[in-house]
Design a protein around this motif. Structure first.
Motif, PDB file in Angstrom:
ATOM      1  N   GLU A   1       2.446  -1.052   6.815  1.00  0.00           N
ATOM      2  CA  GLU A   1       2.551  -0.331   8.080  1.00  0.00           C
ATOM      3  C   GLU A   1       1.412   0.687   8.134  1.00  0.00           C
ATOM      4  O   GLU A   1       1.365   1.622   7.343  1.00  0.00           O
ATOM      5  CB  GLU A   1       3.902   0.366   8.185  1.00  0.00           C
ATOM      6  CG  GLU A   1       5.090  -0.587   8.198  1.00  0.00           C
ATOM      7  CD  GLU A   1       6.411   0.147   8.278  1.00  0.00           C
ATOM      8  OE1 GLU A   1       6.384   1.376   8.556  1.00  0.00           O
ATOM      9  OE2 GLU A   1       7.455  -0.490   8.061  1.00  0.00           O
ATOM     10  N   ALA A   2       0.518   0.498   9.079  1.00  0.00           N
ATOM     11  CA  ALA A   2      -0.704   1.308   9.126  1.00  0.00           C
ATOM     12  C   ALA A   2      -0.427   2.801   9.221  1.00  0.00           C
ATOM     13  O   ALA A   2      -1.223   3.622   8.756  1.00  0.00           O
ATOM     14  CB  ALA A   2      -1.570   0.862  10.294  1.00  0.00           C
ATOM     15  N   THR A   3       0.707   3.152   9.821  1.00  0.00           N
ATOM     16  CA  THR A   3       1.007   4.573  10.021  1.00  0.00           C
ATOM     17  C   THR A   3       1.726   5.199   8.828  1.00  0.00           C
ATOM     18  O   THR A   3       1.923   6.408   8.796  1.00  0.00           O
ATOM     19  CB  THR A   3       1.871   4.760  11.279  1.00  0.00           C
ATOM     20  OG1 THR A   3       3.071   3.982  11.151  1.00  0.00           O
ATOM     21  CG2 THR A   3       1.114   4.316  12.525  1.00  0.00           C
ATOM     22  N   ALA A   4       2.133   4.399   7.865  1.00  0.00           N
ATOM     23  CA  ALA A   4       2.802   4.940   6.682  1.00  0.00           C
ATOM     24  C   ALA A   4       1.810   5.769   5.866  1.00  0.00           C
ATOM     25  O   ALA A   4       0.593   5.596   5.967  1.00  0.00           O
ATOM     26  CB  ALA A   4       3.375   3.815   5.839  1.00  0.00           C
ATOM     27  N   HIS A   5       2.326   6.655   5.031  1.00  0.00           N
ATOM     28  CA  HIS A   5       1.464   7.581   4.303  1.00  0.00           C
ATOM     29  C   HIS A   5       0.452   6.859   3.409  1.00  0.00           C
ATOM     30  O   HIS A   5      -0.751   7.165   3.443  1.00  0.00           O
ATOM     31  CB  HIS A   5       2.310   8.533   3.455  1.00  0.00           C
ATOM     32  CG  HIS A   5       1.500   9.520   2.666  1.00  0.00           C
ATOM     33  ND1 HIS A   5       0.698  10.469   3.261  1.00  0.00           N
ATOM     34  CD2 HIS A   5       1.343   9.685   1.321  1.00  0.00           C
ATOM     35  CE1 HIS A   5       0.092  11.189   2.329  1.00  0.00           C
ATOM     36  NE2 HIS A   5       0.472  10.730   1.146  1.00  0.00           N
TER      37      HIS A   5
ATOM     38  N   MET B   1       0.822  -1.215   0.000  1.00  0.00           N
ATOM     39  CA  MET B   1       0.000   0.000   0.000  1.00  0.00           C
ATOM     40  C   MET B   1       0.859   1.269   0.000  1.00  0.00           C
ATOM     41  O   MET B   1       0.400   2.347   0.382  1.00  0.00           O
ATOM     42  CB  MET B   1      -0.963   0.034   1.204  1.00  0.00           C
ATOM     43  CG  MET B   1      -1.958  -1.093   1.238  1.00  0.00           C
ATOM     44  SD  MET B   1      -3.210  -0.930  -0.039  1.00  0.00           S
ATOM     45  CE  MET B   1      -4.312  -2.273   0.363  1.00  0.00           C
ATOM     46  N   SER B   2       2.096   1.125  -0.451  1.00  0.00           N
ATOM     47  CA  SER B   2       3.037   2.245  -0.377  1.00  0.00           C
ATOM     48  C   SER B   2       2.682   3.357  -1.356  1.00  0.00           C
ATOM     49  O   SER B   2       2.384   3.096  -2.539  1.00  0.00           O
ATOM     50  CB  SER B   2       4.455   1.764  -0.691  1.00  0.00           C
ATOM     51  OG  SER B   2       4.863   0.754   0.192  1.00  0.00           O
TER      52      SER B   2
ATOM     53  N   ASP C   1       7.333   6.425  -1.282  1.00  0.00           N
ATOM     54  CA  ASP C   1       7.803   5.437  -0.313  1.00  0.00           C
ATOM     55  C   ASP C   1       7.995   4.050  -0.929  1.00  0.00           C
ATOM     56  O   ASP C   1       8.335   3.099  -0.228  1.00  0.00           O
ATOM     57  CB  ASP C   1       6.794   5.318   0.838  1.00  0.00           C
ATOM     58  CG  ASP C   1       6.563   6.650   1.531  1.00  0.00           C
ATOM     59  OD1 ASP C   1       7.545   7.395   1.710  1.00  0.00           O
ATOM     60  OD2 ASP C   1       5.403   6.951   1.866  1.00  0.00           O
ATOM     61  N   THR C   2       7.774   3.924  -2.235  1.00  0.00           N
ATOM     62  CA  THR C   2       7.881   2.628  -2.897  1.00  0.00           C
ATOM     63  C   THR C   2       9.334   2.349  -3.260  1.00  0.00           C
ATOM     64  O   THR C   2       9.935   3.066  -4.066  1.00  0.00           O
ATOM     65  CB  THR C   2       7.023   2.586  -4.178  1.00  0.00           C
ATOM     66  OG1 THR C   2       5.659   2.865  -3.833  1.00  0.00           O
ATOM     67  CG2 THR C   2       7.107   1.225  -4.845  1.00  0.00           C
TER      68      THR C   2
ATOM     69  N   ILE D   1      -5.156   5.311   2.052  1.00  0.00           N
ATOM     70  CA  ILE D   1      -5.985   4.299   1.402  1.00  0.00           C
ATOM     71  C   ILE D   1      -7.075   3.776   2.331  1.00  0.00           C
ATOM     72  O   ILE D   1      -8.186   3.472   1.903  1.00  0.00           O
ATOM     73  CB  ILE D   1      -5.114   3.123   0.901  1.00  0.00           C
ATOM     74  CG1 ILE D   1      -4.177   3.591  -0.216  1.00  0.00           C
ATOM     75  CG2 ILE D   1      -5.981   1.972   0.402  1.00  0.00           C
ATOM     76  CD1 ILE D   1      -4.866   4.110  -1.434  1.00  0.00           C
ATOM     77  N   GLY D   2      -6.768   3.692   3.602  1.00  0.00           N
ATOM     78  CA  GLY D   2      -7.688   3.086   4.559  1.00  0.00           C
ATOM     79  C   GLY D   2      -9.100   3.639   4.494  1.00  0.00           C
ATOM     80  O   GLY D   2     -10.073   2.878   4.506  1.00  0.00           O
ATOM     81  N   SER D   3      -9.234   4.932   4.409  1.00  0.00           N
ATOM     82  CA  SER D   3     -10.563   5.540   4.410  1.00  0.00           C
ATOM     83  C   SER D   3     -11.335   5.215   3.137  1.00  0.00           C
ATOM     84  O   SER D   3     -12.562   5.133   3.140  1.00  0.00           O
ATOM     85  CB  SER D   3     -10.447   7.063   4.566  1.00  0.00           C
ATOM     86  OG  SER D   3      -9.706   7.618   3.487  1.00  0.00           O
ATOM     87  N   HIS D   4     -10.621   5.002   2.021  1.00  0.00           N
ATOM     88  CA  HIS D   4     -11.278   4.699   0.755  1.00  0.00           C
ATOM     89  C   HIS D   4     -11.677   3.229   0.676  1.00  0.00           C
ATOM     90  O   HIS D   4     -12.741   2.891   0.157  1.00  0.00           O
ATOM     91  CB  HIS D   4     -10.355   5.044  -0.411  1.00  0.00           C
ATOM     92  CG  HIS D   4     -10.040   6.500  -0.513  1.00  0.00           C
ATOM     93  ND1 HIS D   4     -10.939   7.414  -1.005  1.00  0.00           N
ATOM     94  CD2 HIS D   4      -8.928   7.204  -0.172  1.00  0.00           C
ATOM     95  CE1 HIS D   4     -10.403   8.622  -0.976  1.00  0.00           C
ATOM     96  NE2 HIS D   4      -9.178   8.519  -0.470  1.00  0.00           N
ATOM     97  N   VAL D   5     -10.808   2.349   1.164  1.00  0.00           N
ATOM     98  CA  VAL D   5     -11.107   0.919   1.126  1.00  0.00           C
ATOM     99  C   VAL D   5     -12.352   0.612   1.953  1.00  0.00           C
ATOM    100  O   VAL D   5     -13.072  -0.349   1.697  1.00  0.00           O
ATOM    101  CB  VAL D   5      -9.894   0.097   1.617  1.00  0.00           C
ATOM    102  CG1 VAL D   5     -10.244  -1.381   1.761  1.00  0.00           C
ATOM    103  CG2 VAL D   5      -8.733   0.259   0.638  1.00  0.00           C
ATOM    104  N   GLY D   6     -12.632   1.466   2.931  1.00  0.00           N
ATOM    105  CA  GLY D   6     -13.823   1.273   3.748  1.00  0.00           C
ATOM    106  C   GLY D   6     -15.115   1.367   2.957  1.00  0.00           C
ATOM    107  O   GLY D   6     -16.182   0.966   3.432  1.00  0.00           O
ATOM    108  N   LEU D   7     -15.041   1.880   1.717  1.00  0.00           N
ATOM    109  CA  LEU D   7     -16.226   1.992   0.858  1.00  0.00           C
ATOM    110  C   LEU D   7     -16.512   0.711   0.080  1.00  0.00           C
ATOM    111  O   LEU D   7     -17.475   0.640  -0.674  1.00  0.00           O
ATOM    112  CB  LEU D   7     -16.029   3.146  -0.140  1.00  0.00           C
ATOM    113  CG  LEU D   7     -15.833   4.553   0.445  1.00  0.00           C
ATOM    114  CD1 LEU D   7     -15.511   5.527  -0.678  1.00  0.00           C
ATOM    115  CD2 LEU D   7     -17.072   5.005   1.199  1.00  0.00           C
ATOM    116  N   SER D   8     -15.667  -0.306   0.263  1.00  0.00           N
ATOM    117  CA  SER D   8     -15.744  -1.493  -0.587  1.00  0.00           C
ATOM    118  C   SER D   8     -16.977  -2.351  -0.340  1.00  0.00           C
ATOM    119  O   SER D   8     -17.346  -3.171  -1.180  1.00  0.00           O
ATOM    120  CB  SER D   8     -14.488  -2.349  -0.404  1.00  0.00           C
ATOM    121  OG  SER D   8     -14.368  -2.786   0.939  1.00  0.00           O
ATOM    122  N   GLY D   9     -17.619  -2.205   0.794  1.00  0.00           N
ATOM    123  CA  GLY D   9     -18.818  -2.996   1.060  1.00  0.00           C
ATOM    124  C   GLY D   9     -18.483  -4.398   1.528  1.00  0.00           C
ATOM    125  O   GLY D   9     -17.410  -4.656   2.052  1.00  0.00           O
TER     126      GLY D   9
END
Length: 254
Positions: free
Chosen positions: A200-204, A99-100, A104-105, A209-217
């Motif tokens: 790493e959850a705290t990485a940029h 998810m980099s 950061d990749t 991405i976390g907030s967008h993936v929450g829309l996946s249903g």
């Protein structure tokens, strides 16, 4: 059999040792196809073969890294020798990135994800095409991703690779549509598989991405993705070419 036109046909499924690949191999076998299971993991590949045979189907495995030309050649040669032809190719094998974000990749992450998710399907399709063209028919189905439709479902490497798969699908459809070859893709949303994300959850990247993936249903079952692959490869989809089918419970519509 349900008359989908797979009886006796040679089908190659990559990444068939687990998840969407295994579910797809089983579905094709149920429809009477002769299935070649391609996977990096010998144990899980053999488990899929045994599951197919237990259900009364025909299967054998080729194990190895799809990024190696010798493995690609072995897959195609085995399908041709064992089954007398290669009618369907399902380019399903893939890995996630971390998810980099682009900055950061690291080179190693980029190169590995692109090699497995884009270069390997290119190599195998290139090797399979001459045999399909010689017979005047063939169906190729890619496993793309929601990350191939948007920029908010994965990191830079995975997103670039899956956008590449979408482009590869469409290019194939245009180049070979008058040669009897069809190329389509599914774009899965969240699906229950054994693929894990080492992020790493705290990485940029992951934090954005976390907030967008929450829309996946809801999370789909691998069998739901397999059903879509089976349809796109079937005679029922005979006039569908160059399509990218979201199988995502409407995520792509959000």
């Amino acid at each position: 059999m349900s008359g989908t036109g797979f009886e006796g046909r040679g089908v190659v499924v990559t990444g068939a040792g687990s998840g969407i690949g295994r579910a797809t191999a089983l579905r094709f076998a149920e429809e009477g196809a002769n299935v070649l299971v391609a996977d990096l993991n010998r144990e899980t590949a053999q488990q899929t073969v045994e599951a197919v045979r237990t259900a009364g189907g025909v299967a054998r495995a080729v194990v190895g890294d799809l990024g190696e030309q010798r493995v690609v050649d072995e897959i195609v040669a085995t399908a041709m020798d064992a089954y007398g032809g290669l009618d369907v190719l399902v380019n399903n094998a893939g890995i996630m990135d971390r998810m980099s974000a682009l900055a950061d990749t690291e080179d190693a992450e980029w190169e590995r994800v692109i090699r497995v998710n884009l270069t390997a399907p290119f190599m195998l399709t290139r090797a399979a095409l001459p045999h399909m063209l010689a017979r005047g028919r063939g169906a190729i189905v890619f496993t793309a991703s929601e990350a191939g439709l948007r920029g908010s479902a994965a990191g830079a490497a995975y997103t670039a690779a899956k956008h590449g798969i979408v482009g590869l699908t469409k290019s194939l459809a245009v180049m070979y549509r008058n040669k009897g070859i069809r190329a389509n893709a599914i774009a899965p949303g969240a699906t229950s598989t054994n693929i894990r994300v080492d992020a790493e959850a705290t990485a940029h990247g992951p934090s954005v991405i976390g907030s967008h993936v929450g829309l996946s249903g809801r999370v789909a079952d691998a069998a739901e993705q397999a059903a879509a692959i089976l349809f796109l490869a079937s005679d029922a989809a005979g006039n569908i070419n160059g399509a990218v089918l979201p199988v995502d419970n409407g995520w792509s519509a959000v």
